[in-house]
Design a protein around this motif. Structure first.
Motif, short mmCIF file in Angstrom:
data_model
loop_
_atom_site.label_atom_id
_atom_site.label_comp_id
_atom_site.label_asym_id
_atom_site.label_seq_id
_atom_site.Cartn_x
_atom_site.Cartn_y
_atom_site.Cartn_z
N ILE A 44 0.84 -1.20 0.00
CA ILE A 44 0.00 0.00 0.00
C ILE A 44 0.88 1.24 0.00
O ILE A 44 0.62 2.21 -0.74
CB ILE A 44 -0.94 0.00 1.22
N PHE A 45 1.93 1.26 0.83
CA PHE A 45 2.86 2.38 0.84
C PHE A 45 3.55 2.54 -0.51
O PHE A 45 3.77 3.66 -0.99
CB PHE A 45 3.90 2.22 1.95
N MET A 46 3.91 1.41 -1.13
CA MET A 46 4.56 1.48 -2.44
C MET A 46 3.64 2.13 -3.46
O MET A 46 4.06 2.99 -4.25
CB MET A 46 4.96 0.07 -2.88
N ARG A 47 2.36 1.72 -3.47
CA ARG A 47 1.41 2.30 -4.40
C ARG A 47 1.23 3.81 -4.12
O ARG A 47 1.13 4.61 -5.05
CB ARG A 47 0.06 1.59 -4.31
N TRP A 48 1.18 4.16 -2.86
CA TRP A 48 1.05 5.59 -2.49
C TRP A 48 2.25 6.37 -2.99
O TRP A 48 2.10 7.44 -3.61
CB TRP A 48 0.91 5.72 -0.97
N ASN A 49 3.45 5.86 -2.74
CA ASN A 49 4.66 6.59 -3.12
C ASN A 49 4.79 6.74 -4.63
O ASN A 49 5.36 7.72 -5.11
CB ASN A 49 5.89 5.87 -2.56
N VAL A 50 4.26 5.76 -5.37
CA VAL A 50 4.33 5.86 -6.83
C VAL A 50 3.23 6.79 -7.35
O VAL A 50 3.51 7.76 -8.06
CB VAL A 50 4.20 4.47 -7.48
N VAL A 51 1.98 6.50 -7.00
CA VAL A 51 0.85 7.24 -7.57
C VAL A 51 0.82 8.68 -7.07
O VAL A 51 0.79 9.64 -7.87
CB VAL A 51 -0.48 6.53 -7.25
N ILE A 52 0.81 8.86 -5.76
CA ILE A 52 0.74 10.21 -5.20
C ILE A 52 2.09 10.92 -5.34
O ILE A 52 2.15 12.10 -5.69
CB ILE A 52 0.30 10.17 -3.73
N GLY A 53 3.17 10.17 -5.08
CA GLY A 53 4.50 10.79 -5.14
C GLY A 53 4.82 11.36 -6.51
O GLY A 53 5.37 12.47 -6.62
N GLY A 54 4.46 10.66 -7.57
CA GLY A 54 4.73 11.17 -8.91
C GLY A 54 4.00 12.46 -9.21
O GLY A 54 4.50 13.31 -9.96
N GLN A 55 2.81 12.62 -8.62
CA GLN A 55 2.03 13.84 -8.87
C GLN A 55 2.45 15.01 -7.99
O GLN A 55 1.98 16.13 -8.18
CB GLN A 55 0.55 13.55 -8.64
N MET A 56 3.33 14.76 -7.01
CA MET A 56 3.81 15.85 -6.15
C MET A 56 4.86 16.72 -6.84
O MET A 56 5.10 17.84 -6.41
CB MET A 56 4.40 15.27 -4.86
N ILE A 57 5.48 16.18 -7.89
CA ILE A 57 6.49 16.95 -8.60
C ILE A 57 5.80 18.04 -9.42
O ILE A 57 4.97 17.75 -10.28
CB ILE A 57 7.32 16.04 -9.54
#
Length: 400
Positions: free
Chosen positions: A327-340
């Motif tokens: 779940i953390f991995m999915r968060w870091n990919v999906v949400i993290g990519g949109q934070m840039i």
């Protein structure tokens, strides 16, 4: 003299367009793919120790498969238009979701047929059992198409067809979740996503979450039912889980290492992301707590022969860790990519709300729905074979 990076956000940077629903969508499809791999490991690759969970894995996969598209439908402003993409697909689009729709439907049909063939004999036996409730007999009559064939030849055909479907389902299950990684990995505008390793990492993490989910539910349901746990099955599942975890963890770290070593024009964004907004969720929670800890503990369980009690509950605990890690991995990919920020300067943030349409509470309800369906399906499709329960009980009493 170092200059402080000042955020410069465009209006469409302030809030991620893909929220929690798009986080749990690949998470649920990953559980489906991982559970199917467990079933196929027995049916196709003849790993006999996994026989007690082979049918359970199929029902588990179907329960989560039924809700795989629920997050997407909730995310869409007009879910009634969802099927339009299947009739008018845009094959030139960078994220051609119609491809997922075709794979999803094909895999769903295959999964249903495999369950029906694997359960045909048990359904006939329960149909002939006078103690079976009438409503269940009506269901079995429909699912077996009125067949009463219990001959060895009929059972042999069921097994052959089941093995064939299992073998065909392995690439389909891999495509089902690998395609999700392909969708993210093909987005050139987001440097954190754009990597050829993304489909492979998604598929490996899916296998980890699926196997971990099978371990947790197998042990907990058995204990709640007062039945004995087959330790050969648990130890084999732990070995399989550790093997997939090794490949998953190594590839994820290799992806970061390649970005760092290449140090192209996008590295400053990825570096700022990993050591800025994602520092806690990526390095502390995903890597250190929920990956490194299970990596070490599962290694000990595999390399040393510990007691059944320690092996069982340590395996369940580490499986819970890994279910959370994905779940953390999915968060870091999906949400993290949109934070840039699209300006290349600074990062946005995202704080999900509890009662929002795509908030925390709807997310929890969607994740619990497959478990409710699994409980309902257990009244129609027995999760365990009586023979396996008897063997597990005899082995446990012998060890005592």
């Amino acid at each position: 003299m170092e200059h402080e990076i000042v955020n410069y956000l465009f209006p469409n940077d302030h809030h991620p367009h893909w929220t929690l629903m798009i986080v749990i969508y690949p998470y649920i499809t990953g559980l489906v793919a991982g559970a199917f791999i467990v079933s196929s490991t027995y049916h196709v690759f003849k790993v006999k120790a996994l026989k007690p969970v082979a049918k359970f894995s199929l029902v588990f996969a179907f329960a989560f498969f039924a809700f795989a598209t629920a997050p997407l439908l909730n995310h869409l402003g007009h879910p009634e238009r969802a099927l339009n993409m299947l009739f008018t697909p845009n094959f030139a689009g960078p994220s051609m979701m119609a491809g997922f729709g075709y794979i999803y439907l094909t895999y769903g049909v295959l999964l249903i047929f495999e369950i029906l063939f694997m359960y045909r004999l048990p359904m006939i036996e329960m149909l002939e059992d006078p103690e079976t409730p009438r409503w269940r007999k009506c269901i079995y009559m429909v699912l077996t198409l009125g067949s009463r064939d219990k001959s060895e030849e009929g059972i042999h055909v069921d097994h052959k067809v089941g093995v064939f479907l299992g073998g065909l389902g392995i690439p389909l299950a891999s495509m089902l979740h690998g395609y999700v990684g392909f969708i993210f990995g093909g987005v050139k505008a987001v440097s954190w996503w754009f990597t050829p390793l993304m489909p492979v990492i998604f598929l490996l993490s899916a296998s980890v979450s699926g196997i971990a989910g099978i371990i947790v539910l197998y042990v907990l349901i058995k204990k709640l039912q007062g039945k004995f746990v087959n330790m050969a099955t648990v130890r084999t599942l732990i070995k399989l889980l550790w093997a997939f975890l090794i490949f998953d963890f190594v590839l994820e770290m290799l992806e970061v290492a390649v970005h760092a070593y290449g140090a192209d024009e996008h590295w400053h964004q990825i570096h700022g992301l990993l050591f800025g907004p994602l520092f806690e969720t990526f390095w502390i929670w995903q890597v250190l707590v929920f990956t490194a800890t299970p990596f070490v503990v599962l290694g000990i369980l595999n390399l040393f022969r510990l007691s059944d009690f320690i092996t069982t509950w340590a395996g369940v605990l580490m499986s819970l860790f890994l279910v959370t890690q994905v779940i953390f991995m999915r968060w870091n990919v999906v949400i993290g990519g949109q934070m840039i920020a699209k300006s290349g300067r600074g990062f946005s943030d995202y704080h999900p709300l509890w009662l929002d349409k795509e908030g925390i509470l709807p997310t929890i309800l969607i994740l619990l729905a497959p478990l409710v369906l699994l409980w309902i399906l257990s009244y129609i499709f027995p999760l365990w074979d009586k023979e396996d329960d008897i063997i597990a009980e005899e082995v446990a009493q012998t060890n005592q």
